[in-house]
Design an enzyme around this catalytic site. Sequence first.
Site, PDB file in Angstrom:
ATOM      1  N   ASP A  45       0.760  -1.125  -0.222  1.00 15.62           N
ATOM      2  CA  ASP A  45       0.181  -0.042  -0.011  1.00 15.62           C
ATOM      3  C   ASP A  45       0.854   1.190   0.118  1.00 15.62           C
ATOM      4  O   ASP A  45       2.034   1.366   0.279  1.00 15.62           O
ATOM      5  CB  ASP A  45      -0.866   0.021   1.027  1.00 15.62           C
ATOM      6  N   HIS A  55       3.659  -2.867   3.505  1.00 11.39           N
ATOM      7  CA  HIS A  55       4.279  -1.033   2.524  1.00 11.39           C
ATOM      8  C   HIS A  55       5.639  -0.735   2.076  1.00 11.39           C
ATOM      9  O   HIS A  55       6.431  -1.839   2.500  1.00 11.39           O
ATOM     10  CB  HIS A  55       3.642  -0.106   3.880  1.00 11.39           C
TER      11      HIS A  55
HETATM   12 NI    NI Z   1      -2.572   2.727   3.538  1.00  8.40          NI
END
Ligand code: NI
Length: 240
Positions: free
Chosen positions: A46, A190
């Site tokens: 993300d 991430h």
């Molecule tokens: Ni986010």
Amino acid sequence: MSRQITSLLAIAAVAVALTPTPALAQAPKKPEVDCEQVKCIALTFDDGPGKHAGKLLDTLKKYDAKATFFLEGQYVNSRPAYVKRMVQEGHELGNHSYKHPDFTKVDPWVIKSEIQRTQDAVKKAAGVEPKLLRPPYGLADLQVSDIAAEFGMPIILWTAGSNDWNTKNVEAIKKKTLEVAERDGIILMHDWVEQTVQAMPSIVKSLQAKGYTLVTVSDIIKRQELQPGDVFPLPEGWDK
Ligand code: NI
């Protein structure tokens, strides 16, 4: 011009016309993965493309693993080359808003603009439009779901997190990811967390040693027959 030269030129013109145009920005044709037959898992990244996306893509390529990137439009615009590379290398792209506001706390027009600007940025960078939405913080309500439906996208959350943004520790990220890994799992990570990118070669090797095939989210949800606006996996307490 002699007749002979003219006909040679004509032949050359035909040869040029027959040469296929190189499809530079297009993804290579992806082999079909059947998650009923193989043990699938989807790693999702993300908020990117992050600074370390290039190194992550190198790792995924080396181990022939696919991933899904839920991109933030603002970073798509600042790092478009990574986005293009993601598509070329067979990864999936999702929409994660433009600037990451909590969609449950802003006006509908803001949500629509956040989604649209990101669709436009990805289209400009890589020639494709995301077909999945992951709202910032994974927070959605019925209004967000209605807007996702307008864009023709299901809302994709995750089955488990790697907690990478919190620990920022290579060993902890690896341990947590392997702990929560399960068949058809969708794991939240991430690519702006440098330690995640550092842990990836080891994580990918370990998952593959456990028999997993690393696939895209669309491979995992193929059997769900999700409709636009549907939320998957459905969080507890979500009243559909
Ligand atoms: Ni986010």
